[in-house]
Design a protein around this motif. Structure first.
Motif, PDB file in Angstrom:
ATOM      1  N   TYR A  21       3.750  -6.936 -10.532  1.00 43.15           N
ATOM      2  CA  TYR A  21       3.457  -6.244  -8.283  1.00 43.15           C
ATOM      3  C   TYR A  21       3.891  -4.352  -8.286  1.00 43.15           C
ATOM      4  N   GLU A  22       5.026  -4.097  -9.295  1.00 44.60           N
ATOM      5  CA  GLU A  22       5.244  -2.987  -9.525  1.00 44.60           C
ATOM      6  C   GLU A  22       3.372  -2.117  -9.166  1.00 44.60           C
ATOM      7  N   LYS A  23       3.351  -2.845 -10.290  1.00 42.81           N
ATOM      8  CA  LYS A  23       1.868  -1.504 -10.995  1.00 42.81           C
ATOM      9  C   LYS A  23       1.066  -1.723  -9.753  1.00 42.81           C
ATOM     10  N   PHE A  24       0.913  -2.433  -9.008  1.00 41.48           N
ATOM     11  CA  PHE A  24       0.274  -2.976  -7.863  1.00 41.48           C
ATOM     12  C   PHE A  24      -0.192  -1.805  -7.372  1.00 41.48           C
ATOM     13  N   SER A  25      -1.742  -1.519  -6.257  1.00 43.12           N
ATOM     14  CA  SER A  25      -1.681  -0.369  -5.414  1.00 43.12           C
ATOM     15  C   SER A  25      -1.402  -1.064  -4.330  1.00 43.12           C
ATOM     16  N   PRO A  26      -0.929   0.104  -3.341  1.00 42.29           N
ATOM     17  CA  PRO A  26      -0.521  -0.376  -1.578  1.00 42.29           C
ATOM     18  C   PRO A  26      -1.254  -1.673  -1.246  1.00 42.29           C
ATOM     19  N   ARG A  27      -2.516  -1.679  -1.236  1.00 39.44           N
ATOM     20  CA  ARG A  27      -3.409  -2.631  -1.077  1.00 39.44           C
ATOM     21  C   ARG A  27      -3.027  -3.870  -1.425  1.00 39.44           C
ATOM     22  N   ARG A  28      -3.319  -3.992  -2.674  1.00 43.32           N
ATOM     23  CA  ARG A  28      -2.550  -5.256  -3.155  1.00 43.32           C
ATOM     24  C   ARG A  28      -1.489  -5.857  -2.845  1.00 43.32           C
TER      25      ARG A  28
END
Length: 112
Positions: free
Chosen positions: A14-21
């Motif tokens: 979750y922390e590695k996701f882009s803001p959109r994801r």
């Protein structure tokens, strides 16, 4: 993996996701989100209660019906086979109706 390890992996993803994801995950709810869920079976791997795929059912059907059917007929049979394999209960009323109608025609001395 233990429950704690799964939760740790989930948090790292979750922390590695882009803001959109992240917005997508937030929309469904972080607790509801399962990044490790198995995908659905592809339609060509799904089988009916006899173990046949929709394609196998359609091929068998087309071999056993009267000759001279057109491609539209075969396409409709293929679509029906897919529906049958995916959700038998959805086609059950159609099957029951066809059986009833055939019996009805026989009682009336008619042929389809």
């Amino acid at each position: 993996m233990t429950r704690e390890e799964v939760e740790e992996q989930k948090r790292m993803m979750y922390e590695k996701f882009s803001p959109r994801r992240r917005r997508f995950v937030d929309k469904i709810g972080y607790d509801e989100w399962d990044p490790f869920q198995l995908p659905f079976d592809p339609i060509d791997l799904r089988r009916d209660i006899t173990g046949m795929t929709s394609q196998q059912l359609c091929e068998e059907f087309c071999k056993n019906v009267e000759a001279g059917r057109n491609s539209e007929y075969a396409q409709a049979a293929a679509e029906f086979g897919v529906t049958l394999v995916m959700n038998f209960e959805r086609v059950r009323p159609i099957f029951d109706f066809c059986v009833w109608y055939n019996e009805h025609l026989e009682k009336m001395g008619k042929k389809a």
